[in-house]
Design an enzyme around this catalytic site. Structure first.
Site, PDB file in Angstrom:
ATOM      1  N   GLY A  91       6.397  -3.561  -0.444  1.00 46.33           N
ATOM      2  CA  GLY A  91       7.096  -3.448   0.827  1.00 46.33           C
ATOM      3  C   GLY A  91       6.226  -2.981   1.962  1.00 46.33           C
ATOM      4  O   GLY A  91       6.707  -2.754   3.064  1.00 46.33           O
ATOM      5  N   CYS A  92       4.928  -2.837   1.711  1.00 46.05           N
ATOM      6  CA  CYS A  92       4.052  -2.210   2.691  1.00 46.05           C
ATOM      7  C   CYS A  92       3.084  -3.215   3.292  1.00 46.05           C
ATOM      8  O   CYS A  92       2.380  -3.902   2.571  1.00 46.05           O
ATOM      9  CB  CYS A  92       3.276  -1.075   2.025  1.00 46.05           C
ATOM     10  SG  CYS A  92       2.176  -0.216   3.140  1.00 46.05           S
ATOM     11  N   GLY A  93       3.038  -3.274   4.618  1.00 49.36           N
ATOM     12  CA  GLY A  93       2.097  -4.167   5.270  1.00 49.36           C
ATOM     13  C   GLY A  93       0.929  -3.451   5.894  1.00 49.36           C
ATOM     14  O   GLY A  93      -0.090  -4.046   6.205  1.00 49.36           O
ATOM     15  N   CYS A  95      -0.271  -0.255   4.595  1.00 55.12           N
ATOM     16  CA  CYS A  95      -0.616   0.873   3.736  1.00 55.12           C
ATOM     17  C   CYS A  95      -2.105   1.159   3.757  1.00 55.12           C
ATOM     18  O   CYS A  95      -2.922   0.249   3.772  1.00 55.12           O
ATOM     19  CB  CYS A  95      -0.194   0.583   2.299  1.00 55.12           C
ATOM     20  SG  CYS A  95       1.567   0.330   2.120  1.00 55.12           S
TER      21      CYS A  95
END
Length: 256
Positions: A91-93, A95
């Site tokens: 879910g992380c773009g 990070c």
């Protein structure tokens, strides 16, 4: 209670290594890794052109995959200026970045080339994206990103458990496939956060269309870049958040 079987997508650690040194580890669907490597490298600012990559090799590494990338310039400044320090979950773009400036970095202005779409073409692009999601039909658990070219339809689709990964994979597919980013629109199955705008701008496409709505920062960033941002595109309805001049007719959503 009824027993049944169901297909589910894979999620594994994918490491991106440049010159033998790991730059980032992302949790992703282990498919289209060459596309992923190219798109990730462009989005991170490590390359500006696909021809800067000399070789890509995927090697099994325990429970994950190490994607080893050889650059023409292995001492690229971007490798040290934006080295990610942690693994990125699906879910992380953004990070692992180390400063507010990196998270809110400016995106390049998209040169105007007269690219416009009609409402019917926007609806066609979203329908084609949905119809082309083979993995999602089987699992109901992945995102997709597609590239729509007027007169040709959606010419490339990439899927992944992470929406950012799907867009990186699409970016690589577009560049490797030789399509001109300025002559097509990016369509995605997710909400429009700022990093989706940043990645589309890095590709060089001036239009981003999504099934969900954008954030306020995504709108401001798209507006600054001269990008058309279209959200809540479902069936024949959609809302234009920026760049309404690139859509012939349509419903404009006033965000002021």
């Amino acid at each position: 209670m009824t027993e049944a079987s169901r297909l589910v997508p894979e999620e594994v650690p994918i490491a991106f290594s440049y010159g033998g040194s790991t730059h980032a580890v992302m949790m992703a669907t282990p498919a289209d890794l060459e596309d992923f490597a190219v798109g990730f490298s462009l989005a991170e600012g490590i390359i500006r052109d696909v021809r800067e990559i000399v070789e890509i090799e995927s090697v099994e590494a325990g429970d994950g995959i190490d994607v080893q990338i050889v650059l023409a310039d292995q001492n690229a400044e971007a490798l040290t200026s934006r080295r990610r320090r942690m693994a990125g979950p699906v879910g992380c773009g953004l990070c692992g970045i180390e400063s507010i400036e990196q998270a809110t970095r400016d995106v390049p202005a998209i040169a105007g080339n007269g690219f416009v779409l009609r409402p019917a073409q926007i609806a066609e692009a979203m329908r084609a994206l949905g119809e082309g999601q083979r993995l999602n039909r089987e699992t109901r658990a992945v995102h997709a990103a597609g590239f729509y070219v007027p007169g040709q339809g959606v010419v490339a689709i990439r899927e992944d458990v992470g929406r950012h990964n799907a867009l990186d994979k699409l970016t690589g597919a577009v560049l490797i496939g030789g399509w001109l980013p300025a002559e097509g629109a990016v369509v995605v199955t997710s909400r429009l956060s700022v990093e989706m705008v940043q990645k589309t701008a890095a590709l060089g496409s001036s239009m981003l269309i999504a099934i969900s709505a954008p954030t306020a920062l995504a709108i401001r960033t798209a507006e600054k870049a001269g990008m058309t941002l279209i959200g809540i595109a479902r069936d024949d309805d959609f809302e234009i958040f920026t760049g309404s001049e690139k859509v012939i007719q349509g419903v404009f959503h006033d965000v002021s």
